[in-house]
Scaffold this active site. Structure first.
Site, short mmCIF file in Angstrom:
data_model
loop_
_atom_site.label_atom_id
_atom_site.label_comp_id
_atom_site.label_asym_id
_atom_site.label_seq_id
_atom_site.Cartn_x
_atom_site.Cartn_y
_atom_site.Cartn_z
N ARG A 97 0.81 -1.23 0.00
CA ARG A 97 0.00 0.00 0.00
C ARG A 97 0.84 1.27 0.00
O ARG A 97 0.31 2.36 -0.20
CB ARG A 97 -0.96 -0.02 1.18
N HIS A 131 -1.90 -3.82 -5.00
CA HIS A 131 -2.84 -2.75 -4.66
C HIS A 131 -3.01 -1.78 -5.83
O HIS A 131 -4.10 -1.25 -6.05
CB HIS A 131 -2.33 -2.03 -3.41
N ASP A 170 -14.80 1.26 -2.16
CA ASP A 170 -14.27 2.61 -2.35
C ASP A 170 -13.94 2.82 -3.82
O ASP A 170 -13.93 1.86 -4.61
CB ASP A 170 -13.08 2.92 -1.43
N LYS A 193 -15.60 6.52 -0.37
CA LYS A 193 -15.01 6.46 0.97
C LYS A 193 -13.94 7.55 1.10
O LYS A 193 -13.18 7.76 0.17
CB LYS A 193 -14.37 5.08 1.17
N ARG A 195 -10.78 9.25 3.60
CA ARG A 195 -9.94 9.24 4.81
C ARG A 195 -9.63 10.68 5.14
O ARG A 195 -9.15 11.42 4.30
CB ARG A 195 -8.63 8.48 4.55
N ASP A 220 -12.91 -6.30 -2.34
CA ASP A 220 -11.79 -5.38 -2.17
C ASP A 220 -10.51 -6.17 -2.44
O ASP A 220 -10.54 -7.42 -2.43
CB ASP A 220 -11.79 -4.80 -0.74
N GLY A 227 -12.49 -1.91 8.46
CA GLY A 227 -13.23 -0.65 8.53
C GLY A 227 -13.89 -0.27 7.21
O GLY A 227 -15.07 0.11 7.19
C1 R5P Z 1 -7.40 0.58 0.35
O1 R5P Z 1 -7.31 1.39 -0.55
C2 R5P Z 1 -7.57 -0.89 0.13
O2 R5P Z 1 -8.03 -1.21 -1.15
C3 R5P Z 1 -8.51 -1.46 1.16
O3 R5P Z 1 -9.77 -0.85 1.02
C4 R5P Z 1 -7.98 -1.23 2.54
O4 R5P Z 1 -6.67 -1.69 2.63
C5 R5P Z 1 -8.81 -1.92 3.58
O5 R5P Z 1 -8.33 -1.56 4.83
P1 R5P Z 1 -9.29 -1.61 6.10
O6 R5P Z 1 -9.85 -3.00 6.16
O7 R5P Z 1 -8.38 -1.29 7.27
O8 R5P Z 1 -10.33 -0.56 5.94
#
Ligand code: R5P
Length: 314
Positions: A97, A131, A170, A193, A195, A220, A227
């Protein structure tokens, strides 16, 4: 398989490495890994690898930094043992990431990992569901990226999907979710979504698409805290979605992710074994699909000089 193809494993995911070996029909390569009281690691390759086509399986799971350093040391040992070609097999790529300069003076560690692998002596990288696609370009050695999408989509395709909709939790995951939607021939919705800080807390704000009265399949690339997925479920439920199923390539499951998913409205969570999890820790809500055949087929193709993308890419 011929005896110049060898597969070794680091400590991170021995079960997956063994399964890959079984699929390729080779015995796991012999090596000894020793950790000293000062936390230094030493590796000895315990069989001849001179001129061989060698694969070393090491995924990125806790302890992430130890596993990365261990991988580099194994590659170094193989190089100095005169292996002919070394492929780092990374079911889940370390620091995946950390892939962009989205803030001033920020580290881009996925690129550093590529540099480290090359410096240690790796000639190729074989990995799964990155990713972001640009990570392939971080590396000056060839990278083959397998995708978990066909495996997970094929699993869901065996059920009646009338009134189902694919949901991207997202905007970043929309492209990958679109591949699921296409493979399953389903409509799609996308959650917006956001942040608001450099932490793991995400807030789902809006939704594009119509989930009213539909059953949702949320996909995903990875789940960390859970979260993102839970925020998405909250918003699709508010918009009238009925049953909820979810899937991801890499189940990292940090902190309270597992109990959060167990207590959530998700009826079934489908993922892979790129990250090892004890089945008794997960429980009946989780379905783990093995990526061993995909990696095994890719290793055979690379060894024989055949196309890898022909095997797996969408
Ligand atoms: C973020 O851009 C990834 O694609 C996932 O959405 C993220 O890594 C998920 O992380 P979490 O489960 O902590 O929300």
């Amino acid at each position: 398989m011929d005896n110049h193809l060898k597969i070794f494993s680091g400590s991170s995911n021995l079960a997956l490495a063994k399964e890959i070996c079984d699929h390729v029909d080779v015995n796991p390569g012999k090596l000894a890994i020793h950790r000293f009281s000062n936390e230094n690691i030493t590796v000895q390759i315990e069989e001849n690898v001179r001129g061989d086509d060698v694969y070393i399986v090491q995924t990125s799971c806790p302890p992430v930094n130890d596993n990365l350093v261990e991988l580099l040391i194994i590659i170094d040992a193989l190089k100095y043992a005169s292996a002919g070609r070394i492929t780092a097999v990374l079911p889940y790529y370390p620091y995946v990431r950390s892939d962009k300069k989205d803030k001033p003076r920020i580290s881009i560690t996925a690129r550093l990992v590529a540099d480290l692998l090359e410096t240690a002596g790796a000639d190729r990288i074989l990995t799964m569901t990155l990713h972001a696609p640009q990570i392939v370009g971080f590396s000056r050695i060839p990278v083959d990226q397998l995708l978990a999408t066909p495996l997970i989509a094929d699993y869901f395709s065996r059920r009646d999907l009338t009134d189902y909709i694919v949901v991207a939790p997202d905007v970043g995951s929309a492209k990958k979710a679109e591949v699921y939607a296409r493979r399953l021939d389903l409509p799609m919705a996308i959650i917006d979504k956001r942040r608001y800080a450099d932490d793991e807390k995400a807030v789902a704000k809006y939704m594009f698409g119509d989930v009213e009265g539909k059953n949702a399949l949320l996909f995903d690339d990875e789940i960390l805290s859970g979260g993102t997925m839970l925020q998405a479920i909250h918003i699709i439920r508010e918009h009238g979605a009925r049953r909820v199923f979810a899937g991801c390539a890499h189940a990292i499951f940090s902190g309270q992710a597992i109990p959060r998913i167990i207590e959530s409205p998700i009826e079934e969570f489908v993922t892979t074994n790129t990250i090892p999890h004890a089945p008794e820790r997960l429980g009946s809500k989780f379905t783990i699909l093995s990526v061993a055949k995909m990696f095994g087929d890719a290793i055979k193709a690379i060894h024989q000089g055949d196309s890898v993308s022909k095997l797996f890419n969408d």
